[in-house]
Design a protein around this motif. Structure first.
Motif, short mmCIF file in Angstrom:
data_model
loop_
_atom_site.label_atom_id
_atom_site.label_comp_id
_atom_site.label_asym_id
_atom_site.label_seq_id
_atom_site.Cartn_x
_atom_site.Cartn_y
_atom_site.Cartn_z
N UNK A 1 -2.39 -0.03 5.48
CA UNK A 1 -1.15 -0.65 5.02
C UNK A 1 -1.45 -1.66 3.91
N UNK A 2 -2.46 -2.50 4.14
CA UNK A 2 -2.82 -3.53 3.15
C UNK A 2 -3.24 -2.90 1.82
N UNK A 3 -4.08 -1.88 1.88
CA UNK A 3 -4.53 -1.23 0.65
C UNK A 3 -3.37 -0.57 -0.09
N UNK A 4 -2.47 0.03 0.65
CA UNK A 4 -1.29 0.63 0.01
C UNK A 4 -0.45 -0.45 -0.67
N UNK A 5 -0.15 -1.52 0.04
CA UNK A 5 0.66 -2.60 -0.53
C UNK A 5 -0.03 -3.25 -1.73
#
Length: 87
Positions: free
Chosen positions: A79-83
């Motif tokens: 999720x963090x990498x996508x955001x």
């Protein structure tokens, strides 16, 4: 935390990068403005990121609805990498 990792983080910042750690008390990702070059630290579900490393990091978090304690570290990282890729 190992001394080598602390040295690497310091070197990264000296070269103009930023060190950030996923931490539940951190700044929400949607309000985070990343510099060029991010060194992202993620910790275990049980213990999180080492306290010595948190002290060297900008704290960022994933906002989520509900009362759940935390996300699985693999899911949280994804999720963090996508955001972060949208910044």
């Amino acid at each position: 935390a190992s001394d080598n990792l602390k040295t690497n983080l310091s070197d990264w910042e000296s070269a103009g990068g930023e060190v950030a750690a996923l931490e539940m008390s951190g700044e929400p990702l949607d309000r985070y403005h990343q510099k060029q070059g991010l060194f992202l630290l993620v910790g275990s579900e049980a213990h999180g990121v080492d306290k010595d490393l948190l002290a060297l990091s900008k704290l960022i978090s994933i906002e989520k609805p509900g009362q759940g304690e935390s996300l699985n570290v693999a899911i949280a990282t994804g999720v963090a990498l996508y955001e972060l890729s949208k910044i």
